[in-house]
Write a protein that holds these residues in place. Structure first.
Motif, PDB file in Angstrom:
ATOM      1  N   PRO A  86     -18.893   0.059  -3.533  1.00  0.00           N
ATOM      2  CA  PRO A  86     -19.252  -0.169  -4.939  1.00  0.00           C
ATOM      3  C   PRO A  86     -18.864  -1.589  -5.345  1.00  0.00           C
ATOM      4  CG  PRO A  86     -17.216   1.071  -4.808  1.00  0.00           C
ATOM      5  CD  PRO A  86     -17.691   0.895  -3.403  1.00  0.00           C
ATOM      6  N   TRP A  87     -19.307  -2.040  -6.521  1.00  0.00           N
ATOM      7  CA  TRP A  87     -18.863  -3.338  -7.065  1.00  0.00           C
ATOM      8  C   TRP A  87     -17.340  -3.329  -7.114  1.00  0.00           C
ATOM      9  CZ3 TRP A  87     -23.140  -4.917  -5.961  1.00  0.00           C
ATOM     10  CH2 TRP A  87     -24.227  -5.211  -6.763  1.00  0.00           C
ATOM     11  N   ARG A  88     -16.739  -4.443  -6.776  1.00  0.00           N
ATOM     12  CA  ARG A  88     -15.281  -4.552  -6.851  1.00  0.00           C
ATOM     13  C   ARG A  88     -14.897  -5.508  -7.962  1.00  0.00           C
ATOM     14  NH1 ARG A  88     -13.456  -0.237  -4.050  1.00  0.00           N
ATOM     15  NH2 ARG A  88     -14.082  -0.270  -1.858  1.00  0.00           N
ATOM     16  N   ALA A  89     -14.343  -4.981  -9.032  1.00  0.00           N
ATOM     17  CA  ALA A  89     -13.852  -5.800 -10.146  1.00  0.00           C
ATOM     18  C   ALA A  89     -12.995  -4.907 -11.040  1.00  0.00           C
ATOM     19  CB  ALA A  89     -15.011  -6.375 -10.958  1.00  0.00           C
ATOM     20  N   LYS A  90     -11.958  -5.478 -11.621  1.00  0.00           N
ATOM     21  CA  LYS A  90     -11.079  -4.690 -12.486  1.00  0.00           C
ATOM     22  C   LYS A  90     -11.855  -4.162 -13.697  1.00  0.00           C
ATOM     23  CE  LYS A  90      -6.381  -4.596 -14.133  1.00  0.00           C
ATOM     24  NZ  LYS A  90      -6.557  -3.399 -14.810  1.00  0.00           N
ATOM     25  N   CYS A 104     -18.312 -12.710  -7.430  1.00  0.00           N
ATOM     26  CA  CYS A 104     -17.342 -13.737  -7.819  1.00  0.00           C
ATOM     27  C   CYS A 104     -15.941 -13.386  -7.339  1.00  0.00           C
ATOM     28  CB  CYS A 104     -17.326 -13.889  -9.336  1.00  0.00           C
ATOM     29  SG  CYS A 104     -16.118 -15.083  -9.921  1.00  0.00           S
ATOM     30  N   ARG A 105     -15.272 -14.352  -6.741  1.00  0.00           N
ATOM     31  CA  ARG A 105     -13.903 -14.098  -6.268  1.00  0.00           C
ATOM     32  C   ARG A 105     -12.961 -13.885  -7.435  1.00  0.00           C
ATOM     33  NH1 ARG A 105     -13.362 -17.367  -2.244  1.00  0.00           N
ATOM     34  NH2 ARG A 105     -11.115 -17.407  -2.157  1.00  0.00           N
ATOM     35  N   ASN A 106     -13.368 -14.293  -8.645  1.00  0.00           N
ATOM     36  CA  ASN A 106     -12.553 -14.099  -9.847  1.00  0.00           C
ATOM     37  C   ASN A 106     -13.103 -12.982 -10.733  1.00  0.00           C
ATOM     38  OD1 ASN A 106     -11.347 -16.476  -8.903  1.00  0.00           O
ATOM     39  ND2 ASN A 106     -12.669 -17.734 -10.200  1.00  0.00           N
ATOM     40  N   SER A 107     -14.123 -12.285 -10.261  1.00  0.00           N
ATOM     41  CA  SER A 107     -14.812 -11.275 -11.082  1.00  0.00           C
ATOM     42  C   SER A 107     -15.168 -11.830 -12.447  1.00  0.00           C
ATOM     43  CB  SER A 107     -13.960 -10.015 -11.252  1.00  0.00           C
ATOM     44  OG  SER A 107     -13.750  -9.402 -10.026  1.00  0.00           O
ATOM     45  N   SER A 108     -15.699 -13.032 -12.477  1.00  0.00           N
ATOM     46  CA  SER A 108     -16.083 -13.639 -13.746  1.00  0.00           C
ATOM     47  C   SER A 108     -17.478 -13.167 -14.138  1.00  0.00           C
ATOM     48  CB  SER A 108     -16.075 -15.162 -13.623  1.00  0.00           C
ATOM     49  OG  SER A 108     -16.647 -15.739 -14.774  1.00  0.00           O
ATOM     50  N   GLU A 114      -5.202 -14.857 -14.458  1.00  0.00           N
ATOM     51  CA  GLU A 114      -6.202 -13.874 -14.902  1.00  0.00           C
ATOM     52  C   GLU A 114      -7.205 -13.578 -13.792  1.00  0.00           C
ATOM     53  OE1 GLU A 114      -6.134 -15.378 -19.540  1.00  0.00           O
ATOM     54  OE2 GLU A 114      -8.013 -15.462 -18.423  1.00  0.00           O
ATOM     55  N   ASN A 115      -7.568 -14.627 -13.047  1.00  0.00           N
ATOM     56  CA  ASN A 115      -8.534 -14.443 -11.960  1.00  0.00           C
ATOM     57  C   ASN A 115      -8.010 -13.481 -10.909  1.00  0.00           C
ATOM     58  OD1 ASN A 115     -10.096 -16.256 -13.281  1.00  0.00           O
ATOM     59  ND2 ASN A 115      -9.721 -17.954 -11.886  1.00  0.00           N
ATOM     60  N   ARG A 116      -6.729 -13.624 -10.609  1.00  0.00           N
ATOM     61  CA  ARG A 116      -6.139 -12.760  -9.588  1.00  0.00           C
ATOM     62  C   ARG A 116      -6.136 -11.303 -10.059  1.00  0.00           C
ATOM     63  NH1 ARG A 116      -1.838 -15.943  -6.344  1.00  0.00           N
ATOM     64  NH2 ARG A 116      -3.735 -17.184  -6.275  1.00  0.00           N
ATOM     65  N   ILE A 117      -5.807 -11.117 -11.345  1.00  0.00           N
ATOM     66  CA  ILE A 117      -5.767  -9.758 -11.897  1.00  0.00           C
ATOM     67  C   ILE A 117      -7.175  -9.152 -11.941  1.00  0.00           C
ATOM     68  CG2 ILE A 117      -5.226  -8.415 -13.978  1.00  0.00           C
ATOM     69  CD1 ILE A 117      -3.056 -10.606 -14.559  1.00  0.00           C
ATOM     70  N   ALA A 118      -8.169 -10.010 -12.207  1.00  0.00           N
ATOM     71  CA  ALA A 118      -9.543  -9.516 -12.394  1.00  0.00           C
ATOM     72  C   ALA A 118     -10.164  -8.993 -11.102  1.00  0.00           C
ATOM     73  CB  ALA A 118     -10.425 -10.613 -12.990  1.00  0.00           C
ATOM     74  N   LYS A 119      -9.662  -9.421  -9.947  1.00  0.00           N
ATOM     75  CA  LYS A 119     -10.229  -8.977  -8.662  1.00  0.00           C
ATOM     76  C   LYS A 119      -9.125  -8.328  -7.845  1.00  0.00           C
ATOM     77  CE  LYS A 119     -14.215  -9.508  -6.306  1.00  0.00           C
ATOM     78  NZ  LYS A 119     -15.537  -9.336  -6.952  1.00  0.00           N
ATOM     79  N   PRO A 120      -8.731  -7.099  -8.188  1.00  0.00           N
ATOM     80  CA  PRO A 120      -7.605  -6.491  -7.460  1.00  0.00           C
ATOM     81  C   PRO A 120      -7.960  -6.092  -6.034  1.00  0.00           C
ATOM     82  CG  PRO A 120      -8.414  -4.987  -9.150  1.00  0.00           C
ATOM     83  CD  PRO A 120      -9.234  -6.227  -9.264  1.00  0.00           C
ATOM     84  N   VAL A 121      -9.226  -5.705  -5.807  1.00  0.00           N
ATOM     85  CA  VAL A 121      -9.640  -5.264  -4.468  1.00  0.00           C
ATOM     86  C   VAL A 121     -10.838  -6.097  -4.023  1.00  0.00           C
ATOM     87  CG1 VAL A 121     -10.359  -3.274  -3.075  1.00  0.00           C
ATOM     88  CG2 VAL A 121      -9.005  -2.912  -5.146  1.00  0.00           C
ATOM     89  N   GLY A 122     -10.801  -6.583  -2.809  1.00  0.00           N
ATOM     90  CA  GLY A 122     -11.945  -7.329  -2.278  1.00  0.00           C
ATOM     91  C   GLY A 122     -12.842  -6.398  -1.476  1.00  0.00           C
ATOM     92  N   TYR A 123     -13.796  -6.963  -0.765  1.00  0.00           N
ATOM     93  CA  TYR A 123     -14.697  -6.156   0.065  1.00  0.00           C
ATOM     94  C   TYR A 123     -14.135  -6.028   1.473  1.00  0.00           C
ATOM     95  CZ  TYR A 123     -17.797  -6.679  -3.853  1.00  0.00           C
ATOM     96  OH  TYR A 123     -18.312  -6.632  -5.106  1.00  0.00           O
TER      97      TYR A 123
END
Lengths: 275, 248
Positions: B101-105, B169-173, A127-136
């Motif tokens: 912009p913020w990066r998160a799904k 957050c690296r996990n977009s938590s 789920e964590n991987r899916i939640a952050k598809p694009v980094g900075y």
């Protein structure tokens, strides 16, 4: 919870491809009468809560603590290699194996614990991987202040440790890595028992095996440096005041385990422990 | 003062975005970061180009609108400050800044630097409130609250819902945001009635929005413009376990 309400097909419906769905867990509950209550809906809510993000974090933390408890006991047992006489560790190993029911309960319990730990982390990490598809495009400095090498490599160190545990079981428990182990026996106090001391010294006399064990223990150090500190947060026991002690405690625990376990292969290679 | 900007430009939710380079000239070190963007946008408008879309409202650090990452840092390089409170004296003359912009799904980009943060609103709607009788305003101090509790609740209530925790957050938590809301209400006597339901519903809503899970690396705490402590997440974890036990 009755069979009619549950539906027979529920036992086989692993919906959405998940490893443990609500339905699958219900089936497990159905098989364990002591966990059943009359209120079907209430149970379902508990199951959903256990499978939530925080529920699974609790599962990973609780199983992690159980496994930490195991490795601490395991290391203490192993250090009997330094007792001066092989009889000490051989007698201990014999004692553990003389109650098959207790032994197998422990083994199956540990297996279930490890399986839950792995299921929890895989599903969370996915789920964590899916939640952050694009980094900075540029790596920030501030957001990495409290991020450590040990914390970003938890999945990798965990997977390698799993591989190590399988090898370790094949080596000393199943004894298929070196088939001569099965014939190593000794007599202590008139009782014939497996010569664990000889197996350990024989095994660690091969430098590649010793090296693999020490590297694996370094990964255990890495895994527990972050893991042992994280459980306090998951259990809700970490705050501003306790944080520094928790971080320090995880360093100490991980270091003690690394040194304790690694001391045996190192001692064999240095000739401190010999036949 | 002069800055080289690499700004993320994206026409709409559907379109692909890319970085566009702009030269910002004629700046002074006492300008805020948003004023600098205003200067650039002024020029773009005069040249007939489309200005850079970014969110802003109060420009005094309390509304949580000015969501953007400067050089990969949510709200820029300063500790405990929102983007609008970042001044150009924090940068070197001639420095290159990458603005994203913020990066998160769970925070899809709507346009340029603007991400859709309505997921936070839906989490609040699920339980981030107290149900009280309306009518006459109650007497101030009618319910005595200890100083320690009041301070702690206020620490949590500082959350402005900007989403920097998710962005860093690296996990977009979203656990720091949800934990701040859960703790703020759960600490006070008015929030006790719905305490167990609240944590349960807000966590369920958080999970449904597709935020990741906390892996205890505390980047959120480091970037939070209101310096909310990860202690709140520990509180939420404890409260959640209490809610599960309550179900049994």
């Amino acid at each position: 919870m009755t069979l009619e309400r549950l539906g027979f097909e529920t036992l086989f419906s692993y919906r959405s491809g998940g490893i443990l769905t609500v339905e699958a867990l219900e089936s497990i509950l159905f098989l364990a009468p002591s966990l059943q209550t009359d209120d079907f809906l209430m149970n379902k809510e508990i199951l959903r809560m256990i499978q939530s993000s925080i529920g699974r974090k609790w599962i990973v933390a609780v199983t992690g603590v159980l496994m930490i408890g195991f490795v601490v006991v395991h290391m203490t047992g192993n250090l009997q290699m330094f007792a001066g006489t092989p009889d000490k560790i051989n007698g201990y190993a014999h004692l553990l194996k003389s109650y098959p029911l207790v032994l197998w309960s422990f083994r199956l319990g540990l297996l279930a614990t490890a399986a839950l730990h792995i299921w929890g982390t895989i599903s969370l990490a996915r789920e964590n991987r899916i939640a952050k598809p694009v980094g900075y495009a540029v790596a920030g400095r501030k957001s990495r202040l409290q991020v450590t090498l040990t914390s970003v490599t938890m999945v990798i160190s965990g997977i390698i440790l799993l591989g190590f545990i399988i090898f370790h079981l094949l080596h000393f428990t199943a004894q298929v890595v070196d088939r001569s182990y099965a014939s190593m026996e000794t007599v202590v106090g008139g009782v014939t028992m497996p010569d664990v001391y000889r197996m350990v010294v024989t095994g660690f006399s091969k430098p590649w095996i010793s090296l693999f064990y020490v590297v694996a223990m370094a990964l255990l150090f890495s895994h527990l440096r972050h893991g042992a500190a994280s459980v306090w947060q998951t259990f809700g026991l970490r705050d501003r005041n306790s944080a520094q002690f928790i971080e320090m405690g995880s360093w100490i625990l991980a270091t003690v385990l690394f040194l304790g376990f690694s001391s045996i292969p190192v001692a064999v290679l240095l000739g401190v422990l010999k036949l | 003062m002069k800055l080289h900007l690499r700004v993320w430009r994206q026409q709409s939710r559907q379109s692909e975005g890319s970085f566009v380079t702009y030269e910002a000239d004629g700046l002074t070190p006492n300008m805020s970061f948003l004023e600098m963007l205003d200067v650039v946008n002024d020029r773009l408008t005069k040249e007939g180009q489309e200005p850079i879309a970014f969110e802003h409202d109060c420009r005094e650090g309390i509304c949580g609108s000015c969501a953007m990452a400067i050089n990969g840092e949510p709200h820029g390089p300063n500790a405990g400050a929102t983007t609008c409170q970042v001044y150009l004296r924090s940068f070197r003359d001639g420095q290159t800044l990458t603005v994203e912009p913020w990066r998160a799904k769970a925070f899809p980009v709507i346009k340029d630097l603007v991400a859709d943060r309505s997921a936070f609103d839906r989490i609040i709607q699920s339980g981030g409130f107290v149900s009280v009788g309306t009518g006459q305003a109650p007497d101030a101090n009618a319910i005595p609250i200890g100083k320690g509790i009041a301070e702690k609740a206020f620490d949590a209530a500082h959350c402005i819902g900007c989403g920097a925790c998710v962005a860093a957050c690296r996990n977009s938590s979203a656990m720091l945001f949800v934990a701040a809301k859960v703790s703020h209400l759960g600490l006070l006597p008015q929030g006790q009635t719905e305490r167990k339901q609240r944590v349960q519903k807000m966590v369920a809503a958080m999970d449904a929005e597709g935020f990741g899970n906390c892996s205890n690396q505390y980047a959120c705490e480091a970037v939070c413009p209101k310096e909310i402590s990860v202690e709140m997440i520990a509180r939420m974890n404890r409260d959640y376990a209490g809610a599960v036990v309550d179900q049994i």
